[in-house]
Design a protein around this motif. Structure first.
Motif, PDB file in Angstrom:
ATOM      1  N   GLU A   1      72.218  54.808  29.791  1.00  0.00           N
ATOM      2  CA  GLU A   1      70.913  54.148  29.929  1.00  0.00           C
ATOM      3  C   GLU A   1      71.032  52.640  29.775  1.00  0.00           C
ATOM      4  O   GLU A   1      71.767  52.140  28.922  1.00  0.00           O
ATOM      5  CB  GLU A   1      69.934  54.687  28.883  1.00  0.00           C
ATOM      6  CG  GLU A   1      68.551  54.072  28.962  1.00  0.00           C
ATOM      7  CD  GLU A   1      67.599  54.639  27.919  1.00  0.00           C
ATOM      8  OE1 GLU A   1      66.412  54.222  27.911  1.00  0.00           O
ATOM      9  OE2 GLU A   1      68.026  55.466  27.099  1.00  0.00           O
TER      10      GLU A   1
ATOM     11  N   MET B   1      68.267  55.417  33.788  1.00  0.00           N
ATOM     12  CA  MET B   1      69.257  56.337  33.221  1.00  0.00           C
ATOM     13  C   MET B   1      70.097  56.934  34.350  1.00  0.00           C
ATOM     14  O   MET B   1      69.547  57.560  35.273  1.00  0.00           O
ATOM     15  CB  MET B   1      68.566  57.439  32.425  1.00  0.00           C
ATOM     16  CG  MET B   1      67.955  56.932  31.127  1.00  0.00           C
ATOM     17  SD  MET B   1      67.008  58.168  30.250  1.00  0.00           S
ATOM     18  CE  MET B   1      65.500  58.176  31.215  1.00  0.00           C
TER      19      MET B   1
ATOM     20  N   SER C   1      63.462  51.662  31.518  1.00  0.00           N
ATOM     21  CA  SER C   1      64.894  51.979  31.420  1.00  0.00           C
ATOM     22  C   SER C   1      65.339  52.741  32.668  1.00  0.00           C
ATOM     23  O   SER C   1      64.569  53.508  33.266  1.00  0.00           O
ATOM     24  CB  SER C   1      65.178  52.843  30.184  1.00  0.00           C
ATOM     25  OG  SER C   1      64.876  52.149  29.000  1.00  0.00           O
TER      26      SER C   1
ATOM     27  N   SER D   1      73.116  61.155  29.816  1.00  0.00           N
ATOM     28  CA  SER D   1      72.968  60.020  30.747  1.00  0.00           C
ATOM     29  C   SER D   1      73.413  58.723  30.080  1.00  0.00           C
ATOM     30  O   SER D   1      73.480  58.625  28.855  1.00  0.00           O
ATOM     31  CB  SER D   1      71.516  59.890  31.216  1.00  0.00           C
ATOM     32  OG  SER D   1      70.678  59.563  30.125  1.00  0.00           O
TER      33      SER D   1
END
Length: 418
Positions: free
Chosen positions: A85, A274, A272, A83
Motif C-alpha cells: 500500500e 493497494m 491509498s 497487498s
C-alpha cells in the motif's frame, strides 16, 4: 561596499557642512542610518514574511505499508487480502481557522511596523533634544565671550587706574577672578558640546564622525498658539502607544475567535493505492483503492478550550483598560506640556522685551558712571552677572520651548519636523 557607502556619506556630510547642514537633513539621516532602526526594519520584514506561512496547511502525510502478510510464509501471493500500500493524506482545519491565523499574523506585522514607528518617533525626539541642547551650549558660549569682553574692559581700566596710584589692587584681583570663573564655565560648556556632538553621531549611526550643525539663532523661535483639543484628537488618532494597544486589542479579539473555532473538528482526508500480487496459480488479482475521512472530536473542550477562551477574553478586557489608562496619561501629559509652553512663551516675552533691555541699559549707564568714578566697582560686576544670567536664561527658555514642541510632535506620532 561598506567603504563605498561610508565614503559617500563622508562626501554628503562635507557638502552639508558647506551648505548649512539642516535639522531636517539630520533627522532623515537618523532614519536611514541608525543601526537600531535598521534592525527593527529587518524584524518587521521577517514578520511580513510570516503571513503566508500562518495560513499554510500542515504537510501531507505519506503512507507506505504492507497489509495482511501471512507470518508463516511472508508471501504476498498466498492470501487474497495481502497487498502493498502507498497512500497520502491531508489535514484540513474546519471553521475558518486558517483565515483567523492569517489575520492574526497580519496584525502582528502591523504591530511590528508600529513598534518601528514608535522607536523612530522617540529616537527623533531624543535627537532633536540633543540638537536643541547644542543650540543652547553654543549660544551660551557666545554670551560668555560677550561678557568676557566687558570684564576685560574692567580689568584694563582697573589696572590702568591702579598703576596711576588711584585705583585698588583688590578690584583688579576681583575682576580677574570673575574672568577666570567665566573661563571655567566655558571649559565645562565645551566639554558638554563635545558630548552633544558625540550623541548626535551615535543617533545618526555615524560614530566614527563628529556631527555638527550650523546653529540658527534661537531668538527666531516662533511661539505659535497650540489648541489642546486639536492636539488631543491627533494623539488619539496617531499616537504610537495607542496604536500598539489598539492592535493588541484586535489580536486579543481574534485569539478569542480562534479559540472558539477550536470547537470545530479538523478533517483529514486520505487516499491509498493497494497493489496485490497474482495468486500462486497465476490468477490475476485486481489492485484496490481506498479512501478515508477522519474527524477529531473535541470532547475535552471543557479542560482545554474554555479556560483558554476565558483567558483571551480577560486579556481583551485588560488591553481595553490599558487603552483608557494610556489616553488619560496622554491627556494629562499634553495639558502639562501646553501649560509649560505658555509659561516659556510669557517668560520669553518678559526677558526679551523688558528684563534684558532694561539690564543692558542699566549696564551702559553704570559703565558710563564707572568711567567717571561715579560708582563703585562691585555694582558693575553685579550688573554684568545679572545680564549674563538673563541672557542665558532666555536661551534656556527657547530651548525648553522647542523641546516641549518636539515632545508634542512625538506624542502625535509625527517623526520628522523642520
Amino acid at each position: 561596499m561598506k567603504k563605498v557607502v561610508f565614503f559617500l556619506l563622508s562626501v554628503f556630510l562635507a557638502s552639508a557642512h558647506a551648505e548649512e547642514f539642516t535639522l531636517l537633513d539630520l533627522q532623515n539621516l537618523v532614519i536611514k542610518e541608525n543601526p537600531r532602526l535598521k534592525s527593527m526594519e529587518l524584524e518587521t520584514e521577517m514578520m511580513r514574511k510570516r503571513i503566508p506561512v500562518s495560513s499554510a496547511l500542515e504537510d501531507p502525510k505519506l503512507k507506505i505499508g504492507a497489509n495482511s502478510v501471512p507470518v508463516d510464509s511472508w508471501s504476498f501471493k498466498d492470501e487474497d487480502m495481502t497487498s502493498k500500500e502507498i497512500g497520502i493524506s491531508q489535514m484540513f482545519p474546519l471553521g475558518g481557522k486558517l483565515g483567523i491565523k492569517e489575520s492574526i499574523a497580519i496584525k502582528e506585522y502591523e504591530k511590528s511596523k508600529e513598534r518601528l514607528r514608535k522607536e523612530t518617533v522617540e529616537m527623533l525626539h531624543m535627537f532633536r533634544m540633543n540638537v536643541y541642547e547644542l543650540y543652547y551650549i553654543k549660544a551660551s558660549l557666545k554670551i560668555l565671550e560677550e561678557i568676557k569682553s566687558y570684564i576685560k574692559l574692567l580689568i584694563d581700566s582697573e589696572t590702568a587706574v591702579t598703576k596711576s596710584g588711584m585705583g585698588s589692587l583688590t578690584n583688579v584681583v576681583k575682576a580677574n577672578i570673575e574672568y577666570t570663573m567665566i573661563n571655567e564655565e566655558i571649559i565645562s560648556l565645551k566639554q558638554k558640546e563635545t558630548e552633544a556632538k558625540k550623541k548626535l553621531s551615535y543617533l545618526t549611526g555615524l560614530t566614527e564622525m563628529e556631527i555638527d550643525i550650523k546653529m540658527n539663532d534661537l531668538s527666531t523661535t516662533q511661539f505659535a498658539e497650540m489648541k489642546s483639543e486639536e492636539i488631543r484628537e491627533k494623539i488619539f488618532q496617531n499616537n504610537p502607544d495607542l496604536k500598539l494597544l489598539a492592535i493588541e486589542k484586535e489580536i486579543s479579539e481574534k485569539e478569542v475567535t480562534l479559540r472558539q473555532k477550536e470547537y470545530y473538528p479538523d478533517l483529514e482526508i486520505g487516499i491509498s493505492y493497494m497493489q496485490r500480487d497474482n495468486s500462486p496459480s497465476g490468477m490475476k488479482r485486481p489492485d484496490m483503492i481506498s479512501a478515508m475521512a477522519v474527524l477529531n472530536i473535541p470532547i475535552w473542550y471543557k479542560k482545554k478550550n474554555i479556560p483558554m477562551i476565558e483567558e483571551m477574553q480577560k486579556k481583551y478586557s485588560m488591553v481595553d483598560s490599558l487603552i483608557n489608562d494610556k489616553k488619560n496619561e496622554l491627556v494629562s501629559r499634553v495639558d502639562t506640556i501646553l501649560s509649560q509652553l505658555r509659561k516659556w512663551e510669557e517668560l520669553n516675552k518678559l526677558y526679551k522685551e523688558e528684563l534684558i533691555p532694561q539690564n543692558e541699559l542699566a549696564l551702559e549707564t553704570i559703565l558710563a558712571r564707572y568711567k567717571t568714578s561715579g560708582v563703585e566697582f562691585m555694582p558693575v560686576i553685579d550688573t554684568i552677572r545679572m545680564l549674563l544670567r538673563y541672557k542665558k536664561e532666555l536661551v534656556m527658555i527657547q530651548k525648553e520651548y522647542l523641546t516641549g514642541v518636539s515632545e508634542l510632535n512625538s506624542l502625535m506620532g509625527i517623526d520628522v519636523i523642520k
